[in-house]
Scaffold this motif. Structure first.
Motif, short mmCIF file in Angstrom:
data_model
loop_
_atom_site.label_atom_id
_atom_site.label_comp_id
_atom_site.label_asym_id
_atom_site.label_seq_id
_atom_site.Cartn_x
_atom_site.Cartn_y
_atom_site.Cartn_z
N UNK A 527 0.82 -1.21 0.00
CA UNK A 527 0.00 0.00 0.00
C UNK A 527 0.85 1.26 0.00
N UNK A 528 1.94 1.23 0.76
CA UNK A 528 2.85 2.38 0.79
C UNK A 528 3.47 2.60 -0.59
N UNK A 529 3.91 1.51 -1.22
CA UNK A 529 4.53 1.63 -2.55
C UNK A 529 3.57 2.22 -3.57
N UNK A 530 2.32 1.80 -3.53
CA UNK A 530 1.33 2.33 -4.48
C UNK A 530 1.11 3.83 -4.23
N UNK A 531 0.94 4.20 -2.95
CA UNK A 531 0.75 5.60 -2.62
C UNK A 531 1.93 6.45 -3.04
N UNK A 532 3.14 5.95 -2.81
CA UNK A 532 4.36 6.69 -3.17
C UNK A 532 4.44 6.88 -4.68
N UNK A 533 4.07 5.85 -5.43
CA UNK A 533 4.09 5.93 -6.90
C UNK A 533 3.11 6.99 -7.40
N UNK A 534 1.91 7.02 -6.83
CA UNK A 534 0.89 7.99 -7.25
C UNK A 534 1.35 9.42 -6.93
N UNK A 535 1.87 9.64 -5.72
CA UNK A 535 2.33 10.98 -5.34
C UNK A 535 3.46 11.44 -6.24
N UNK A 536 4.42 10.56 -6.52
CA UNK A 536 5.54 10.92 -7.38
C UNK A 536 5.06 11.30 -8.78
N UNK A 537 4.09 10.54 -9.31
CA UNK A 537 3.56 10.84 -10.65
C UNK A 537 2.85 12.18 -10.70
N UNK A 538 2.07 12.50 -9.65
CA UNK A 538 1.36 13.77 -9.61
C UNK A 538 2.34 14.94 -9.55
N UNK A 539 3.39 14.81 -8.72
CA UNK A 539 4.38 15.89 -8.61
C UNK A 539 5.07 16.12 -9.95
N UNK A 540 5.47 15.05 -10.62
CA UNK A 540 6.13 15.18 -11.92
C UNK A 540 5.20 15.88 -12.93
N UNK A 541 3.93 15.49 -12.93
CA UNK A 541 2.97 16.10 -13.86
C UNK A 541 2.78 17.59 -13.58
N UNK A 542 2.72 17.97 -12.31
CA UNK A 542 2.53 19.37 -11.95
C UNK A 542 3.69 20.24 -12.44
N UNK A 543 4.91 19.75 -12.28
CA UNK A 543 6.07 20.54 -12.73
C UNK A 543 6.17 20.60 -14.24
N UNK A 544 5.73 19.55 -14.92
CA UNK A 544 5.72 19.57 -16.39
C UNK A 544 4.72 20.61 -16.89
N UNK A 545 3.53 20.65 -16.28
CA UNK A 545 2.47 21.57 -16.70
C UNK A 545 2.84 23.02 -16.42
N UNK A 546 3.42 23.28 -15.24
CA UNK A 546 3.66 24.67 -14.83
C UNK A 546 5.14 25.08 -14.92
N UNK A 547 5.94 24.38 -15.67
CA UNK A 547 7.36 24.72 -15.78
C UNK A 547 7.55 26.14 -16.28
#
Length: 547
Positions: A527-547
């Motif tokens: 469960x921790x691994x899944x949550x960590x993967x989702x959070x990491x993906x969201x952070x990456x997407x946010x920086x790509x969108x608002x770079x």
């Protein structure tokens, strides 16, 4: 008085709920006397959702609601990097540091330093942390909270400071961390609900009644305020004295992703007593790590609550949408637009009922952080100073009593100092910069202490002793060097010194107190691994969108 009877009823109801709940959960079973584990670590019984909620309630305070909204007004979305990078940092701390802390059964961060190094390192860092908590953290939160009371209710600044201190003291000093953590669960609900209500109304005002249109209008009207990575000279912001300065000094480009921002975030989320204390109070390591994941998801949401309203306030002022709003943004003493008045001014726009909810949310953020900081101050003083030097044989009840007295004294000192922060334009940046004086040393001591077995006690002591002097020297010698970059430079200097001293002193041998690390120590649940993967993906997407 700008609160209607319904708003006051909502706010008073919130106050009574928090005080009542704090006193209720502070009760002990018949015949049981509250001991140090009960008072400082909530009996080590917190579930994951209480850990996560308490982490966010302790972290999100006036410095975010008011300070970060003020920075959103001045800097834009770029200030959100503190929140989104914090979500990533929580994952690192949960995987690599929490297992070690919990395995060792420590009460405090200085206690870990005693276990890894020696008494000198523990005492030096304990004193540094006590000074930081009282003179920077508690002081700034009291000031920003009182500023909101002054703007919304016209309460004199000094009375606001005294009132907030007394409110936090009412339930936290008696009950300790148990009272703080369980009331935080309620506080975070008010915090998020009231914060989202303020964001919605602010966007409605900008969008002429349509919040979604308002969000789109923000990006069209001030596209520069939606740039996450700032270049030198790209944005000039108020300096609080009628002039301007380069926003790059606060958020120096790519350094916020790969430089000093990691130092400040890891120092805060991984080695900061009033944050790690919640995880140390969890039922188990798994519950602590799940709490970190929960807190990480909430951190992703925070810019919507605390930064977007600041940008909306900038558009309102910049476009002259509301004359009364602009007047309320001005500092009464100087007549200048003051960034940190953005959020309190927005609260005045809310309809009856919601204004009371939003004000309760702001107060929840303030008092929960005050209670957490004071409790951690008392924990460090009692366990690392008093118990070591003054009360080696002190009973459990005596330790609890000393903890309560320490918390009261911390509130008193902070309340006396708080009014001096009135000259600042962005108190959030004040907090980050002066916390950054100690962060490089803290990071170096813990990082090398955990991951390099050869680090000696003398090397750690040098790192602790030189962090503040080196930061001051670099600030004076290179005033145009952004403080985030300065933290990186100071860390590199300290790292070089600590490596050299350790190699010379230890002659290549491992320190006797070094930490044995193996892969089993860092195993996490699915469960921790899944949550960590989702959070990491969201952070990456946010920086790509608002770079």
């Amino acid at each position: 008085m700008l609160l209607e009877p319904l708003d006051l009823a909502v706010f008073i109801g919130y106050c009574l709920l928090i005080i009542g709940m704090g006193l209720f959960v502070s009760r002990e079973k018949k015949g049981h006397v509250k001991n140090s584990s009960d008072y400082f670590l909530a009996s080590k019984a917190l579930p994951w959702w209480a850990v996560g909620a308490s982490l966010i309630a302790s972290n999100i305070s006036a410095e975010q609601f008011i300070g970060m909204s003020g920075s959103g007004f001045a800097l834009g979305l770029a200030i959100s990097t503190y929140e989104w990078m914090a979500a990533a940092t929580l994952l690192v701390v949960a995987i690599f540091f929490l297992p070690i802390y919990i395995k060792k059964g420590i009460y405090t961060m200085p206690g870990f330093l005693l276990d890894r190094y020696d008494t000198r390192v523990r005492t030096t860092m304990a004193i540094f942390w006590l000074l930081l908590y009282v003179f920077v953290n508690l002081t700034s939160v009291l000031y920003l909270g009182a500023l909101s009371l002054n703007t919304i209710l016209d309460v004199p600044l000094v009375y606001g400071i005294i009132g907030l201190a007394l409110f936090a003291m009412l339930y936290s000093i008696y009950g300790g961390l148990k009272a703080v953590a369980w009331t935080d669960v309620v506080q975070v609900v008010f915090l998020i609900a009231g914060g989202l209500a303020t964001t919605y109304i602010a966007l409605q005002m900008v969008g002429g009644g349509d919040a979604w249109e308002g969000l789109g209008l923000l990006r069209r009207e001030v596209p520069g305020h939606f740039s996450m990575i700032l270049s030198k000279g790209e944005m000039m912001i108020p300096d609080g004295k009628g002039g301007t300065r380069d926003a790059y000094l606060d958020l120096p480009g790519i350094s916020v992703l790969v430089g000093g921002m990691w130092i400040t975030n890891l120092s805060y989320w991984g080695f900061n007593q009033y944050i790690t204390q919640r995880a140390l109070a969890a039922k188990s390591l798994d519950e602590a790590q799940k709490g970190m994941i929960f807190a990480g998801f909430l951190k992703l949401l925070m810019p919507l609550i605390v930064v977007i309203p600041g940008i909306a306030a900038f558009v309102i002022v910049n476009n002259g949408i509301d004359v009364g709003f602009i007047e309320s943004m001005k500092d009464p003493a100087t007549g200048l637009i003051k960034s940190d008045r953005a959020y309190p001014t927005l609260l005045q726009l809310l309809p009856v009922g919601l204004k009371g909810l939003a004000f309760a949310a702001l107060t929840a953020a303030i008092v929960s952080s005050l209670a957490s900081m004071a409790n951690s101050t008392s924990t460090i003083f009692t366990m690392d100073i008093y118990k070591k030097y003054f009360g080696q044989d002190a009973s459990e009840s005596k330790q609890v009593k000393v903890g309560r007295i320490t918390a009261a004294v911390a509130f008193l000192v902070a309340a006396i100092v708080a009014p001096a922060l009135g000259q600042l334009d962005q108190a959030f940046q004040f907090i980050q910069e002066y916390t950054g004086f100690i962060s490089p040393g803290v990071f170096a001591i813990f990082f090398f202490g955990v991951f390099w077995k050869k680090t000696t006690s003398n090397a750690a002591l040098v790192g602790a002793a030189l962090s503040i002097p080196l930061s001051v020297v670099l600030k004076i010698a290179f005033p145009d060097l952004p403080f985030i970059d300065r933290m990186g430079v100071v860390f590199l200097i300290l790292a070089a010194l600590m490596i050299a001293i350790s190699l010379y002193e230890g002659k290549g041998k491992d320190h006797p107190n070094s930490i044995e690390i193996n892969s089993d120590l860092f195993k996490t649940s699915t469960g921790f691994k899944i949550g960590a993967f989702i959070i990491s993906g969201i952070i990456a997407a946010l920086y790509i969108v608002f770079w």
